[in-house]
Design an enzyme around this catalytic site. Structure first.
Site, short mmCIF file in Angstrom:
data_model
loop_
_atom_site.label_atom_id
_atom_site.label_comp_id
_atom_site.label_asym_id
_atom_site.label_seq_id
_atom_site.Cartn_x
_atom_site.Cartn_y
_atom_site.Cartn_z
N SER A 156 -0.88 27.52 -3.47
CA SER A 156 -0.38 28.72 -3.84
C SER A 156 -0.75 29.41 -4.91
O SER A 156 -0.65 30.47 -5.35
CB SER A 156 1.02 28.89 -3.60
OG SER A 156 1.64 28.31 -2.40
N LYS A 212 4.24 29.63 5.08
CA LYS A 212 3.48 29.37 3.95
C LYS A 212 1.90 29.52 4.47
O LYS A 212 1.09 30.12 3.87
CB LYS A 212 3.73 27.87 3.56
CG LYS A 212 5.03 27.80 2.72
CD LYS A 212 5.17 26.74 2.31
CE LYS A 212 6.22 26.68 1.07
NZ LYS A 212 5.82 27.46 0.01
N THR A 251 7.33 26.67 7.22
CA THR A 251 6.02 25.94 6.86
C THR A 251 5.17 26.89 7.45
O THR A 251 3.86 27.14 6.77
CB THR A 251 5.91 24.80 7.38
OG1 THR A 251 6.82 23.86 7.10
CG2 THR A 251 4.58 23.89 6.97
N ASP A 307 7.31 22.91 -25.33
CA ASP A 307 7.19 21.64 -24.79
C ASP A 307 8.39 21.10 -23.76
O ASP A 307 9.09 22.32 -23.45
CB ASP A 307 7.58 20.34 -25.97
CG ASP A 307 6.91 19.26 -25.57
OD1 ASP A 307 7.33 18.45 -24.67
OD2 ASP A 307 6.15 18.71 -26.21
N HIS A 342 14.91 11.97 12.92
CA HIS A 342 13.66 12.04 14.03
C HIS A 342 12.77 11.01 13.44
O HIS A 342 11.84 10.60 14.20
CB HIS A 342 12.97 13.31 13.53
CG HIS A 342 12.47 13.68 12.33
ND1 HIS A 342 12.27 14.73 11.69
CD2 HIS A 342 11.75 12.87 11.39
CE1 HIS A 342 11.96 14.90 10.54
NE2 HIS A 342 11.53 13.62 10.08
N HIS A 343 12.94 10.25 12.51
CA HIS A 343 12.48 8.86 12.18
C HIS A 343 12.90 7.69 13.04
O HIS A 343 12.38 6.53 13.20
CB HIS A 343 12.52 8.32 10.60
CG HIS A 343 11.84 9.52 9.97
ND1 HIS A 343 10.54 9.21 9.39
CD2 HIS A 343 12.35 10.59 9.40
CE1 HIS A 343 10.20 10.39 8.68
NE2 HIS A 343 11.31 11.30 8.38
N ARG A 363 1.42 0.32 15.05
CA ARG A 363 0.99 0.09 13.74
C ARG A 363 1.55 -1.14 13.08
O ARG A 363 2.14 -1.70 13.95
CB ARG A 363 1.85 1.48 13.12
CG ARG A 363 3.14 1.62 13.17
CD ARG A 363 3.68 2.61 12.53
NE ARG A 363 3.94 2.76 11.21
CZ ARG A 363 4.91 3.44 10.30
NH1 ARG A 363 5.85 3.72 10.75
NH2 ARG A 363 4.82 3.32 9.03
N TRP A 385 7.39 -0.68 3.96
CA TRP A 385 7.98 0.21 2.89
C TRP A 385 9.39 0.49 2.86
O TRP A 385 10.05 0.89 2.17
CB TRP A 385 7.04 1.03 2.39
CG TRP A 385 7.42 2.52 3.25
CD1 TRP A 385 6.63 2.61 4.27
CD2 TRP A 385 7.95 3.67 2.48
NE1 TRP A 385 7.09 4.18 4.57
CE2 TRP A 385 7.93 4.56 3.60
CE3 TRP A 385 8.70 4.02 1.42
CZ2 TRP A 385 8.47 5.82 3.75
CZ3 TRP A 385 9.30 4.97 1.49
CH2 TRP A 385 9.20 6.17 2.44
N SER A 419 13.41 6.74 -12.87
CA SER A 419 12.54 7.41 -13.78
C SER A 419 12.37 8.50 -13.18
O SER A 419 12.06 9.67 -13.93
CB SER A 419 11.09 6.53 -13.71
OG SER A 419 9.75 7.46 -13.80
N SER A 420 12.45 8.45 -11.72
CA SER A 420 12.17 9.96 -11.02
C SER A 420 13.28 10.75 -11.25
O SER A 420 13.01 11.97 -11.59
CB SER A 420 12.09 9.74 -9.66
OG SER A 420 10.84 8.97 -9.28
N HIS A 458 1.09 -1.25 -0.07
CA HIS A 458 -0.09 0.10 0.03
C HIS A 458 0.91 1.18 0.01
O HIS A 458 0.67 2.13 -0.87
CB HIS A 458 -1.03 0.09 1.26
CG HIS A 458 -1.60 1.35 1.59
ND1 HIS A 458 -2.51 1.93 0.87
CD2 HIS A 458 -1.31 2.42 2.63
CE1 HIS A 458 -2.97 3.01 1.29
NE2 HIS A 458 -2.20 3.36 2.25
N TYR A 475 9.26 15.66 1.29
CA TYR A 475 8.90 17.07 0.97
C TYR A 475 8.70 16.92 -0.39
O TYR A 475 8.29 17.81 -1.24
CB TYR A 475 10.15 17.81 1.19
CG TYR A 475 10.04 18.12 2.90
CD1 TYR A 475 8.77 18.28 3.49
CD2 TYR A 475 11.30 17.95 3.64
CE1 TYR A 475 8.71 18.50 4.76
CE2 TYR A 475 11.13 18.33 4.82
CZ TYR A 475 9.77 18.24 5.51
OH TYR A 475 9.70 18.43 6.96
N GLU A 507 12.21 12.78 0.69
CA GLU A 507 11.17 12.14 -0.22
C GLU A 507 10.01 12.57 0.23
O GLU A 507 9.04 13.01 -0.48
CB GLU A 507 11.13 10.74 0.07
CG GLU A 507 10.12 9.79 -0.59
CD GLU A 507 9.76 10.02 -2.19
OE1 GLU A 507 10.77 10.29 -2.91
OE2 GLU A 507 8.61 9.72 -2.62
N HIS A 549 13.56 11.37 4.13
CA HIS A 549 12.73 12.64 4.64
C HIS A 549 12.64 13.80 3.51
O HIS A 549 11.72 14.21 3.20
CB HIS A 549 13.38 13.25 5.92
CG HIS A 549 12.25 14.06 6.41
ND1 HIS A 549 11.38 13.74 7.21
CD2 HIS A 549 12.15 15.56 6.32
CE1 HIS A 549 10.64 14.63 7.68
NE2 HIS A 549 10.90 15.77 7.18
#
Lengths: 285, 525
Positions: free
Chosen positions: B268, B331, B328, B106, B302-303, B450, B142, B169-170, B77, B257, B255, B253
C-alpha cells in the site's frame, strides 16, 4: 508530544547478558528434562539472570532518579507495561481455554456424547462424565478434590485485602503520607507471601493426603498448571513489591512521578483478577 | 554487577566500535539492520533445507535422505522461514521505518529493542543445534501436533524452549512497536494521518501480543505432558490431542496474518508511489486491516476440518473464514483503483508489488477453495495446501519484503541499486516461483499428500518441474545478495527523495538517513 528531549540510552550491555543467562538456563533445563544432566547448569543460568536483572533495573532506577525520564518516556513505560500485562492475560487464557475444553467438550465426548459414541463404546464403556475427573483410565488413582471453602477461600480474602492495602499505600504516596505508604506496602508484601505460603501448604496437603497430583488426569493437569503459574506470578509480584518497598524506604518516587510503583500495583491487581477466575472455575464450580 | 553513576555518564561519551557496537546498540537503524541481515541468513538456511526437500522429491523413491531426516527438514524449514526469516524481516523493516515515518528520534524502548533482537541468534542456535543430536531434530512438523511430537527424541525440550524465547522476543518487539506508534508520533500526526505501513504494523503488533502467549501456553502443556505426567492431550486422562490443535491454531491463524499484514502495508506504500497517485481508500484500508485482524481470532479451526469436529463447528469456521475474503478483497480492489489512470512506471519495487497483487490473490483464491469444508475433505494435507500457503508466503510476504528493500535501500544507505540487475532478479524470481509452486496445485488436487519423502509415480512430472523451479528460485536469490553487496559498494548518490512519487516523512530526511532520525519532531498538518 514533543520528542526533542526523549531519552535514548546510547548503549547497553544488559540485554545481551540477559540472553546469555537465559540460554544457559534453558539449555541446562532441557538437558535436565532429558535426564542428561543435573540442575547445576540451570541454576547457574538462573543466578546469572538474577544478577543481570538486578544490574539492569538498578541502572534504570538510577536513570529515573537522575531525572533523565520526562513525561513522554513515562508514557512509553505505561504502554509497555499495559501491553505486557495483556500478553500475560493471553497466556492464562490458553490454560483457562484448556480447562473449558476439557470440561465442556472432551470429557462429555469421552462419555459418549455427540460424535463420541463409538469411542465410549469401544474403549471406555463404563466411563461417565463427572467433574472433577482424572479421565477414563483413572490416571494417578482415586483422589480427593481441593475444596473451595478453607484455604482457597482464605487466600481469596487475603489477595482481595492485599489489593486494598496496595491502593491505600498508593494514596499515601500521592498525598505525601509516608507512613501510610510504607505500612501499606509492608502489609501487601506480607499478605502476598502468606498467600504463597498457603499455596505451598495446600500443594503438600494435596500430594500427601489427597493423592491429587499433576498426573491425576485432566483435573490434576489443569489444577496444578493454572494455580502453579498463578502462584509463580504472585511470587514474582511479591518480590517486585518488596523492591518497591525498599525503594520507598530509601525515599525514591515523588507524589507526581512514581510509575515504578504503579506498574507493580497494576501487576498485583492483574494476579488478583486471575485468582478470582481460578477461584471460581478451578476451585468452586 | 553494579555500576556507578559516573560510569553511566562515561559510557554516554564514547561510542563502542566493532562487534561491541552491534552487541550494545540501542539505535533503531542499527537494530533494524541486524534484524534484516539475520533474516537474510535464515532465509538461506531455510531455503537450503527446502532444496534438500525438493532434491529428494525430484524423483519418486528414496534417493538422498532417510525419511526421518526428511521430516526434520520439513519441520525445520517451516520454523526457520516463519520465525527466523519472515518475522525478523518485518520487525527489521519496522525498526528502520517506523521512527522515520512518524517523525520520532528512535523507538520508544531502545534497550528492549536490543533485547528482542539478540534473543534471536541464540534461540536459533539452540533450535538448529538439535539437528546434530543423536536422536535428530524435531520431525513432527512445525505444528508440533501431539501425540507424534511427544514421541520425539531429545530435541523436544530444546525446540520448545527456543520457541518460548522466540515468542518472548516477538512480544517484546511488538510492545515496543505499539509504544512507539502510540507515544512517539510527531505533533499533528493523528492516527488517521499515519502512513499505512505504520497502521498495518500497529495492528500486527496487537496480533503478536495476543497470539504469541497462547503458543507459549500450548507448548508448555506439551512439555508437561511429556515430562511431568499431565494429560492435557491424552484421552485416557480426560484430555484430547485435538485440544492442542485448537490452542495451536488460535495462535496459528493470527500468526499467518502477522506474516501478511505488514506486507499489505508495504504494498500500500509502493503502489501509490509508482502510480503517482494517493492510495485509493485510505480509511477503508485501515478498517479492512483491522477487520482481518479481528476475524483472524474466530477462524482457527479451518485448519482442522477433517479432525472430527461437530457439524456446527465446521459450518461456523467455514463461514467466518470466507468472510475474510471481504476485507481482503477491499484491499486488492483499492490497490487496483490506486493504479487506475495513474502515471505508472515499473521500477523493481513496483514490479515486485504488482506480482504480489496477482500472485497473492491466487493464494487467496486457493484459500477460499480450502475454506469450503466439504471440498477441504479432499484437499486437506495434500500438496494443494502446500501450494496455497507458499503462494501467500513466498510471492506474498517475501515479495513484499524484497520490494521494501529495493524501495527503501536508497534511504537507508544513500546508494541506489542497479535497476537492470533488479529487473533481472524480479523476472527470474517471479518465473521460478511459479514453476516451483504452481504444479503443486495439480499434484495436490490429484491426491499427493504433503510431508512425505516418496510418492506415487504418476506425480513424477510435476514434482520434477517443481524441483527445477525451486533450484532456479534459490539461484535467483544469490543474485539478490550480489545486488545488495554491489549497492553497498556504490558511492553515496541517492537523492533525499529517491522516488518521484514517494510520500512520507522519511523522504524529508537526507539519504542516508541520520543516525537519530528526528531530533526535533517535524510538524505534520
Amino acid at each position: 508530544m514533543s520528542g526533542s528531549s526523549y531519552y535514548v540510552p546510547h548503549e547497553t550491555k544488559w540485554p545481551f547478558l540477559a540472553t546469555i543467562a537465559l540460554m544457559i538456563m534453558f539449555t541446562g533445563l532441557a538437558n535436565y528434562m532429558n535426564d542428561e544432566s543435573t540442575l547445576t547448569l540451570t541454576l547457574t543460568g538462573l543466578g546469572l539472570l538474577l544478577l543481570v536483572i538486578y544490574g539492569w533495573f538498578s541502572y534504570v532506577v538510577r536513570e529515573s532518579e537522575g531525572g533523565l525520564y520526562d513525561d513522554q518516556v513515562d508514557m512509553s513505560f505505561r504502554w509497555g507495561m499495559a501491553w505486557f500485562i495483556f500478553s500475560e492475560v493471553m497466556f492464562f487464557a490458553a490454560f483457562f481455554g484448556a480447562l473449558y475444553y476439557a470440561r465442556e467438550l472432551s470429557l462429555p465426548w469421552l462419555a459418549g456424547d455427540g460424535s463420541g459414541v463409538s469411542t465410549n463404546q469401544e474403549l471406555w464403556p463404563t466411563f461417565e462424565n463427572v467433574w472433577p475427573s482424572n479421565g477414563p483410565a483413572n490416571y494417578g488413582g482415586d483422589f480427593v478434590v481441593m475444596k473451595a471453602a478453607g484455604i482457597p477461600a482464605l487466600n481469596t480474602i487475603i489477595l482481595l485485602i492485599s489489593g486494598l492495602t496496595v491502593t491505600w499505600a498508593h494514596h499515601g504516596l500521592k498525598e505525601g503520607k509516608r507512613n501510610q505508604l510504607i505500612l501499606g506496602l509492608i502489609a501487601t508484601v506480607l499478605l502476598g507471601f502468606i498467600f504463597v505460603g498457603f499455596q505451598a501448604y495446600e500443594y503438600s496437603h494435596a500430594y500427601n493426603d489427597l493423592n491429587l497430583k499433576m498426573s491425576s488426569g485432566i483435573y490434576g493437569s489443569t489444577f496444578y498448571m493454572l494455580t502453579g503459574f498463578h502462584g509463580f506470578h504472585v511470587t514474582l509480584g511479591a518480590i517486585m513489591l518488596t523492591v518497591i518497598l525498599f525503594r520507598c524506604i530509601r525515599g525514591h518516587f515523588t507524589n507526581q512521578n512514581h510509575f515504578g510503583f504503579e506498574a507493580v500495583a497494576w501487576y498485583w491487581h492483574f494476579v488478583d483478577v486471575v485468582w478470582l477466575g481460578l477461584f471460581v472455575f478451578v476451585y468452586w464450580l | 554487577m553494579s555500576t556507578n553513576i559516573d560510569h553511566i555518564k562515561e559510557e554516554h561519551h564514547h561510542q563502542p566500535s566493532g562487534l561491541m557496537r552491534w552487541i550494545t546498540t540501542t539505535n533503531h537503524k542499527d537494530i533494524g539492520s541486524l534484524y534484516l541481515w539475520f533474516s537474510l541468513l535464515m532465509f538461506f538456511i531455510g531455503g537450503f533445507m527446502a532444496l534438500i526437500i525438493r532434491a529428494e522429491l525430484f524423483q519418486p523413491g528414496l534417493q538422498l535422505v532417510v525419511p526421518g531426516f526428511f521430516n526434520q527438514m520439513t519441520t525445520m524449514h517451516a520454523l526457520i522461514m516463519i520465525f527466523g526469516a519472515l518475522m525478523p524481516a518485518f520487525v527489521g523493516l519496522a525498526n528502520w521505518q517506523l521512527p522515520m515515518m512518524i517523525g520520532a528520534p528512535d523507538m520508544a524502548l531502545p534497550r528492549l529493542n536490543n533485547w528482542s533482537f539478540w534473543i534471536l541468534p541464540f534461540a536459533f542456535t539452540m533450535l538448529l543445534s538439535t539437528l546434530f543430536f543423536e536422536s535428530g531434530g524435531p520431525a513432527a512438523g512445525w505444528t508440533l501436533y501431539p501425540p507424534l511430537s511427544l514421541q520425539g527424541g531429545n530435541s523436544m525440550p530444546f525446540v520448545i524452549f527456543s520457541l518460548h524465547l522466540l515468542g518472548a522476543s516477538s512480544i517484546l518487539g511488538a510492545i515496543n512497536v505499539i509504544a512507539t506508534i502510540l507515544n512517539m508520533r510527531a505533533p499533528g500526526m493523528t492516527l488517521m494521518k499515519m502512513p499505512i505501513f505504520v497502521w498495518t504494523w500497529l495492528i500486527t503488533a496487537f496480533l503478536l501480543i495476543a497470539a504469541m502467549p497462547v503458543l507459549a501456553g500450548a507448548i508448555t502443556m506439551l512439555l508437561t505432558d511429556r515430562f511431568y505426567g499431565t494429560s492435557f492431550f491424552t484421552a485416557a486422562g480426560g484430555g484430547d490431542p485435538v485440544l492442542f490443535q485448537h490452542i495451536f491454531w488460535f495462535f496459528g491463524h493470527p500468526e499467518v496474518y502477522i506474516l501478511i499484514l505488514p506486507a499489505f502495508g508495504i504494498i500500500s506504500t509502493i503502489i501509490p508511489a509508482f502510480s503517482r497517485k494517493k492510495l485509493f481508500g485510505y480509511d477503508s484500508m485501515v478498517y479492512a486491516t483491522a477487520s482481518i485482524a479481528l476475524l483472524s481470532f474466530i477462524v482457527w479451526a479451518h485448519h482442522m476440518f477433517t479432525v472430527g469436529m461437530p457439524l456446527a463447528g465446521e459450518i461456523f469456521f467455514m463461514f467466518t473464514t470466507m468472510l475474510i475474503a471481504v476485507p481482503t478483497g477491499v484491499k486488492v480492489f483499492n490497490w487496483v483503483a490506486t493504479m487506475w489512470r495513474g502515471s505508472m512506471t515499473f521500477e523493481t519495487p513496483m514490479l515486485f508489488s504488482l506480482a504480489f497483487i496477482i500472485l497473492f490473490t491466487i493464494g487467496g483464491f486457493s484459500g477460499l477453495m480450502l475454506a469450503i469444508t466439504p471440498a477441504d475433505f479432499q484437499y486437506h494435507d495434500t500438496y494443494f495446501v502446500v501450494a496455497h500457503f507458499h503462494y501467500v508466503l513466498v510471492p506474498g510476504a517475501i515479495f513484499a519484503v524484497i520490494a521494501a528493500v529495493y524501495y527503501w535501500i536508497p534511504k537507508w544507505t544513500g546508494k541506489m541499486y542497479n535497476e537492470t540487475l533488479g529487473k533481472v532478479h524480479f523476472w527470474m524470481t517471479t518465473i521460478f516461483v511459479n514453476i516451483t509452486f504452481f504444479p503443486m496445485h495439480f499434484v495436490g488436487l490429484a491426491g499427493m499428500p504433503r510431508r512425505i519423502p516418496d510418492y506415487a509415480v504418476q506425480f513424477t512430472d510435476f514434482n520434477m518441474i517443481a524441483s527445477i523451479g525451486a533450484f532456479g528460485f534459490g539461484l535467483s536469490q544469490l543474485l539478490f545478495v550480489y545486488i545488495l553487496f554491489q549497492t553497498l559498494r556504490q558511492p553515496v548518490t541517492a537523492a533525499d527523495k529517491s522516488w518521484e512519487g514517494a510520500e512520507g516523512l522519511e523522504w524529508t530526511l537526507p539519504s542516508p538517513a541520520p543516525y537519530h532520525s528526528f531530533d526535533t519532531p517535524p510538524k505534520v498538518d
